[in-house]
Design a protein around this motif. Sequence first.
Motif, PDB file in Angstrom:
ATOM      1  N   UNK A 145      10.335  -3.831  16.775  1.00  0.00           N
ATOM      2  CA  UNK A 145       8.798  -3.537  16.901  1.00  0.00           C
ATOM      3  C   UNK A 145       8.578  -2.407  15.765  1.00  0.00           C
ATOM      4  N   UNK A 146       7.119  -2.605  15.592  1.00  0.00           N
ATOM      5  CA  UNK A 146       6.775  -1.830  14.361  1.00  0.00           C
ATOM      6  C   UNK A 146       5.013  -1.576  14.726  1.00  0.00           C
ATOM      7  N   UNK A 147       4.538  -0.625  13.793  1.00  0.00           N
ATOM      8  CA  UNK A 147       3.136  -0.469  13.778  1.00  0.00           C
ATOM      9  C   UNK A 147       2.627  -0.748  12.204  1.00  0.00           C
ATOM     10  N   UNK A 148       1.369  -0.956  12.288  1.00  0.00           N
ATOM     11  CA  UNK A 148       0.739  -0.949  10.993  1.00  0.00           C
ATOM     12  C   UNK A 148      -0.584  -0.357  11.045  1.00  0.00           C
ATOM     13  N   UNK A 149      -1.038   0.380   9.819  1.00  0.00           N
ATOM     14  CA  UNK A 149      -2.416   0.936   9.925  1.00  0.00           C
ATOM     15  C   UNK A 149      -2.948   1.005   8.506  1.00  0.00           C
ATOM     16  N   UNK A 150      -4.098   0.728   8.449  1.00  0.00           N
ATOM     17  CA  UNK A 150      -4.998   0.710   7.012  1.00  0.00           C
ATOM     18  C   UNK A 150      -6.123   1.764   7.167  1.00  0.00           C
ATOM     19  N   UNK A 151      -6.351   2.184   5.904  1.00  0.00           N
ATOM     20  CA  UNK A 151      -7.704   3.156   5.731  1.00  0.00           C
ATOM     21  C   UNK A 151      -8.266   2.840   4.430  1.00  0.00           C
ATOM     22  N   UNK A 152      -9.608   2.517   4.273  1.00  0.00           N
ATOM     23  CA  UNK A 152     -10.303   2.149   3.136  1.00  0.00           C
ATOM     24  C   UNK A 152     -11.522   3.033   3.078  1.00  0.00           C
ATOM     25  N   UNK A 153     -11.682   3.832   2.265  1.00  0.00           N
ATOM     26  CA  UNK A 153     -12.896   4.756   2.199  1.00  0.00           C
ATOM     27  C   UNK A 153     -13.619   4.326   0.698  1.00  0.00           C
ATOM     28  N   UNK A 154     -15.109   4.524   1.021  1.00  0.00           N
ATOM     29  CA  UNK A 154     -15.853   4.347  -0.183  1.00  0.00           C
ATOM     30  C   UNK A 154     -16.306   5.650  -0.618  1.00  0.00           C
ATOM     31  N   UNK A 155     -15.950   6.149  -1.631  1.00  0.00           N
ATOM     32  CA  UNK A 155     -16.370   7.406  -2.075  1.00  0.00           C
ATOM     33  C   UNK A 155     -17.495   7.875  -3.243  1.00  0.00           C
TER      34      UNK A 155
ATOM     35  N   UNK B  87     -16.560  11.060   1.617  1.00  0.00           N
ATOM     36  CA  UNK B  87     -16.827   9.796   2.087  1.00  0.00           C
ATOM     37  C   UNK B  87     -18.181   9.390   2.265  1.00  0.00           C
ATOM     38  N   UNK B  88     -18.530   8.123   1.888  1.00  0.00           N
ATOM     39  CA  UNK B  88     -19.704   7.444   2.324  1.00  0.00           C
ATOM     40  C   UNK B  88     -19.450   6.406   3.280  1.00  0.00           C
ATOM     41  N   UNK B  89     -18.599   5.696   3.461  1.00  0.00           N
ATOM     42  CA  UNK B  89     -18.259   4.669   4.400  1.00  0.00           C
ATOM     43  C   UNK B  89     -16.932   4.448   4.570  1.00  0.00           C
ATOM     44  N   UNK B  90     -16.268   4.179   5.753  1.00  0.00           N
ATOM     45  CA  UNK B  90     -14.903   3.993   5.782  1.00  0.00           C
ATOM     46  C   UNK B  90     -14.705   2.758   6.698  1.00  0.00           C
ATOM     47  N   UNK B  91     -13.498   2.078   6.463  1.00  0.00           N
ATOM     48  CA  UNK B  91     -13.020   0.920   7.377  1.00  0.00           C
ATOM     49  C   UNK B  91     -11.623   1.474   7.612  1.00  0.00           C
ATOM     50  N   UNK B  92     -11.537   1.636   9.216  1.00  0.00           N
ATOM     51  CA  UNK B  92     -10.276   2.310   9.722  1.00  0.00           C
ATOM     52  C   UNK B  92      -9.887   1.632  11.125  1.00  0.00           C
ATOM     53  N   UNK B  93      -9.478   0.322  11.087  1.00  0.00           N
ATOM     54  CA  UNK B  93      -9.414  -0.276  12.368  1.00  0.00           C
ATOM     55  C   UNK B  93      -8.527   0.594  13.177  1.00  0.00           C
ATOM     56  N   UNK B  94      -8.059  -0.329  14.533  1.00  0.00           N
ATOM     57  CA  UNK B  94      -6.980   0.164  15.385  1.00  0.00           C
ATOM     58  C   UNK B  94      -5.709  -0.151  14.559  1.00  0.00           C
ATOM     59  N   UNK B  95      -4.766   0.847  14.986  1.00  0.00           N
ATOM     60  CA  UNK B  95      -3.312   0.542  14.752  1.00  0.00           C
ATOM     61  C   UNK B  95      -2.926  -0.624  15.215  1.00  0.00           C
ATOM     62  N   UNK B  96      -2.264  -1.574  14.549  1.00  0.00           N
ATOM     63  CA  UNK B  96      -1.588  -2.761  15.032  1.00  0.00           C
ATOM     64  C   UNK B  96      -0.070  -2.648  15.586  1.00  0.00           C
TER      65      UNK B  96
END
Length: 561
Positions: free
Chosen positions: A193-203, A209-218
């Motif tokens: 088993x494992x987990x994955x996360x991603x964070x993308x920010x417009x700066x 930070x102007x806007x972020x994309x931070x979905x739930x951890x998979x």
Amino acid sequence: MGASHSHGTASSKSGTSYVVAEQATSSSAQEFFPVPLEILEEIFLHVPANQVVHVCRLVCSQCKEVADSESLWRERCRREGYNLRDSSKTPEDWRLFYFLCKKRRNLLKNPRGEGKMTGWMIKENGGDGWKLEDVMVPHPNEVVKKNFVTSFQMCTKEQVIDLEKEGYSPTFMDKFKPDIKISDWYAPRWDCGCEYSILVQLLDAKQNVIQSYTPDTVFFDQWNDQEWKQKIHVFRDYRRGVRYIRFSHGGKDTQFWAGWYGIRVTDSSVEICPAVDTYGSMRRSLQPRHVAQLIQDSTSMRAVARRNRLHEDGMRARHPQVGVVQLNTMQGVLAFAREVHTEHVLLPATSSSMTGLAVEQDWKLFYFLSKKRRNLLKNPNGAERLNSWEILRNGGDRWVAKEIRQPHPDETIKANFVTSFEMCIKSQLIDLEKKGYSPSVMDHAQPDIKISDWILTRFDCGGSYDIRVELLDQKKQLIEIFLPETIYRGAGREEWKQITYVFHKYGPGVRYIQFTHGGKDLRWWKGHFGIHITGSSVELFPTLDTQTTYVVGGIHLTCAY
């Protein structure tokens, strides 16, 4: 026509200066060159896009009309393969759509791990740290062969993209707010088993930070299908001020196993692109000054340099006495299309001087010959192995198609044919009527027939090369032949060389073209150490002038008729 101007800027490339007037004089504005608009559009399609906007557009009202036309940029998109995802939604500004597609690329460095960890900043390196491995299961993108792997404690890495350094100016980003598309591929191991996360920010400029994309951890359970999954997000309608993009991702395993059993990531991407679903962000018209902001000078100059290298290697101008091509008159636009884009020469000439350039009488024939111009050889680069070629001699360890050893001047060429220690020869017969060139066109127009071939020898083994091109009649009897002496190249620097020849005024009756070439190595070494061949071409196009120029072994020869 083409009077000189005292003001403007000039830059020299391969001995030719391109002079751009800051403003057309009244005398040049009064000049008129009777070129039908559809012909002028065809010419502009072969001139660098930024030059069309910055230079050609300023020549006269006729040029401006064509340079601003929807049809020009729509056709340019079609020819260069920039297709709409949804054909029912069309851009309101095809020019903006074109330039965004043209510049579109992955802004992340080393997204697949071919360069190990180069380009990435390691933020967390828990457990046994990040590692690079071959993919465990095939990726949907067949070129992806490696991935990054996490360990039993958190591993994260990131890149910060400076948009201005990538060629997207603040003015452009604020005015047009193009879509920013994020993509990332991730997969678990089947047994852990494992987990994955991603964070993308417009700066912004201060990296706030102007806007972020931070979905739930998979999270993935143990004993899973270990298939590749893709995460996609598109930033739209973000507020002004975006100057940087921070891309961060990672994960870990959930079994706390020593080694590298955590999430796998690869083929990450950040792209600036036209709107994916709607073109609302393109409702503002793209002005020439915005093209300058979108297409940076460095990118344009690299492209011009590549064209000039091709120009020097095998397509030298037939009028070396012409030192300056004026871009501020219609005459200059035609000369520019001829000189800068010689590989797509469109313009006929009936005199020995560029200043005496004449317009072809039969524009309709000229237009369709130009429109139809293409490489008549099939599989010229070995991308399809030896398909379409007739093997005449297959000595030694025989012909083979493989990846090129050295980068080719044409960056799209990735493969070549390689000969062995005994003679290898292959051939193609071109049926001109089946290719769309009727007997009446061949006999009446007698379009120039240009032959081109690229060869390379290994640094450690010399090779010999032969080429034979024949023009044949209906019964396949010889009308004219290009048969230079065998080229011998010793071991030394691995460098691509071009051989070119133009059949000109060959007379009526030509129905077929037989293209034959090959060679071998000079040391009789087992394997494939002989001549390398790629980029072969046979093209028909309107008559250029009263001379034939050909290049053999890097030597340029000119034969007057």
